[in-house]
Design a protein around this motif. Structure first.
Motif, mmCIF file in Angstrom:
data_model
loop_
_atom_site.group_PDB
_atom_site.id
_atom_site.type_symbol
_atom_site.label_atom_id
_atom_site.label_comp_id
_atom_site.label_asym_id
_atom_site.label_seq_id
_atom_site.Cartn_x
_atom_site.Cartn_y
_atom_site.Cartn_z
ATOM 1 N N GLN A 9 0.854 -1.167 0.000
ATOM 2 C CA GLN A 9 0.000 0.000 0.000
ATOM 3 C C GLN A 9 0.895 1.223 0.000
ATOM 4 O O GLN A 9 1.767 1.360 0.860
ATOM 5 N N ALA A 10 0.688 2.082 -0.963
ATOM 6 C CA ALA A 10 1.428 3.328 -1.022
ATOM 7 C C ALA A 10 0.505 4.435 -0.530
ATOM 8 O O ALA A 10 -0.665 4.478 -0.911
ATOM 9 N N PRO A 11 1.004 5.323 0.302
ATOM 10 C CA PRO A 11 0.140 6.358 0.846
ATOM 11 C C PRO A 11 -0.371 7.342 -0.208
ATOM 12 O O PRO A 11 -1.436 7.916 -0.050
ATOM 13 N N ASP A 12 0.380 7.497 -1.290
ATOM 14 C CA ASP A 12 -0.014 8.448 -2.337
ATOM 15 C C ASP A 12 0.372 7.859 -3.690
ATOM 16 O O ASP A 12 1.553 7.720 -3.995
ATOM 17 N N VAL A 13 -0.626 7.503 -4.497
ATOM 18 C CA VAL A 13 -0.365 6.880 -5.793
ATOM 19 C C VAL A 13 0.369 7.847 -6.717
ATOM 20 O O VAL A 13 1.257 7.454 -7.481
ATOM 21 N N SER A 14 0.037 9.120 -6.639
ATOM 22 C CA SER A 14 0.698 10.109 -7.479
ATOM 23 C C SER A 14 2.184 10.202 -7.129
ATOM 24 O O SER A 14 3.037 10.254 -8.019
ATOM 25 N N ALA A 15 2.505 10.217 -5.852
ATOM 26 C CA ALA A 15 3.912 10.260 -5.426
ATOM 27 C C ALA A 15 4.625 8.986 -5.850
ATOM 28 O O ALA A 15 5.800 9.026 -6.246
ATOM 29 N N GLU A 35 15.990 -4.283 -7.682
ATOM 30 C CA GLU A 35 16.003 -2.824 -7.666
ATOM 31 C C GLU A 35 14.583 -2.264 -7.736
ATOM 32 O O GLU A 35 14.258 -1.298 -7.044
ATOM 33 N N LEU A 36 13.714 -2.880 -8.554
ATOM 34 C CA LEU A 36 12.314 -2.448 -8.608
ATOM 35 C C LEU A 36 11.612 -2.671 -7.268
ATOM 36 O O LEU A 36 10.823 -1.827 -6.829
ATOM 37 N N LEU A 37 11.886 -3.791 -6.624
ATOM 38 C CA LEU A 37 11.301 -4.046 -5.309
ATOM 39 C C LEU A 37 11.735 -2.976 -4.297
ATOM 40 O O LEU A 37 10.924 -2.488 -3.520
ATOM 41 N N ASN A 38 13.001 -2.605 -4.347
ATOM 42 C CA ASN A 38 13.500 -1.573 -3.444
ATOM 43 C C ASN A 38 12.869 -0.214 -3.752
ATOM 44 O O ASN A 38 12.532 0.539 -2.836
ATOM 45 N N ILE A 39 12.692 0.098 -5.019
ATOM 46 C CA ILE A 39 12.054 1.360 -5.408
ATOM 47 C C ILE A 39 10.614 1.393 -4.889
ATOM 48 O O ILE A 39 10.165 2.396 -4.320
ATOM 49 N N LEU A 40 9.879 0.312 -5.082
ATOM 50 C CA LEU A 40 8.498 0.246 -4.607
ATOM 51 C C LEU A 40 8.433 0.362 -3.079
ATOM 52 O O LEU A 40 7.561 1.039 -2.531
ATOM 53 N N ALA A 41 9.336 -0.297 -2.409
ATOM 54 C CA ALA A 41 9.359 -0.232 -0.950
ATOM 55 C C ALA A 41 9.651 1.186 -0.470
ATOM 56 O O ALA A 41 9.005 1.683 0.461
ATOM 57 N N LYS A 42 10.615 1.858 -1.103
ATOM 58 C CA LYS A 42 10.937 3.237 -0.730
ATOM 59 C C LYS A 42 9.742 4.153 -0.958
ATOM 60 O O LYS A 42 9.477 5.056 -0.166
ATOM 61 N N ALA A 43 9.010 3.922 -2.033
ATOM 62 C CA ALA A 43 7.840 4.747 -2.335
ATOM 63 C C ALA A 43 6.748 4.583 -1.279
ATOM 64 O O ALA A 43 5.945 5.490 -1.061
#
Length: 187
Positions: A9-15, A35-43
């Motif tokens: 769950q990302a708090p802001d889809v736009s961000a 790397e994509l998993l890490n990017i998604l996690a950071k987001a």
């Protein structure tokens, strides 16, 4: 890499979209799976994918039902507590084995955790913890009950770290509380 099913769950889809675009465009080559998993996690607000996994595992552990606390036989605790004086010193050695074992746990609590002790240090702790003059009996019984460990030559002793049974915990807390409750306040 094995499949791991994690809620995301990302708090802001736009961000999230802006971050993905920025991260992907900042690279000359396409990011890999990890790397994509890490990017998604950071987001989503995590440091990396490992942090996301650890947070999810902790959430599951906290949501799991807690086991019922074990029943305490307060009659046994009361019988064992009678063997101690107001100052928390063992005044007599009980006749019943079950009560003896509870009393030994109270003595076990006096020993420092994770520290080697000489036989002399063990004897001093036991001498100050009882009033009937048989520290050798107590030391031997603590070893037999696997509350203390020692080297083969009996020169080095160590408290065996373990969780006391419910009755022993109640005795340790009860005797300590009653001993401190009877100390007059300094005025």
């Amino acid at each position: 890499m094995s499949r791991i099913s994690l809620p995301y769950q990302a708090p802001d889809v736009s961000a999230l979209a802006r971050l993905l675009k920025r991260e992907i465009h900042a690279r000359e080559d396409k990011p890999g799976h990890v790397e994509l998993l890490n990017i998604l996690a950071k987001a989503a607000g995590y440091r990396n994918f490992q942090h996301l996994k650890a947070s999810d595992a902790a959430r599951d552990r906290l949501a799991a039902p807690q086991p019922e606390p074990e029943a305490v036989d307060f009659r046994r605790v009361e019988d064992a507590a009678r063997c101690f004086g107001a100052d928390g010193v063992l005044t007599r050695w009980p006749a019943r084995t079950v009560i003896q074992q509870l009393c030994l746990w109270r003595l076990w609590a006096r020993f420092p955790a994770d520290r080697d002790l000489s036989e002399r240090e063990v004897n001093e702790i036991l001498k100050t913890a009882h009033a009937f003059g048989d520290h050798v009996l107590l030391r031997r019984e603590m070893f037999n009950q696997k509350l203390l460990d020692r080297t083969a030559d009996c020169r080095v002793y160590r408290r065996i770290e373990q969780r006391p049974p419910p009755e022993a915990l109640a005795l340790i807390r009860g005797v300590r509380a009653s001993a401190t409750a009877r100390v007059p306040a300094a005025g």
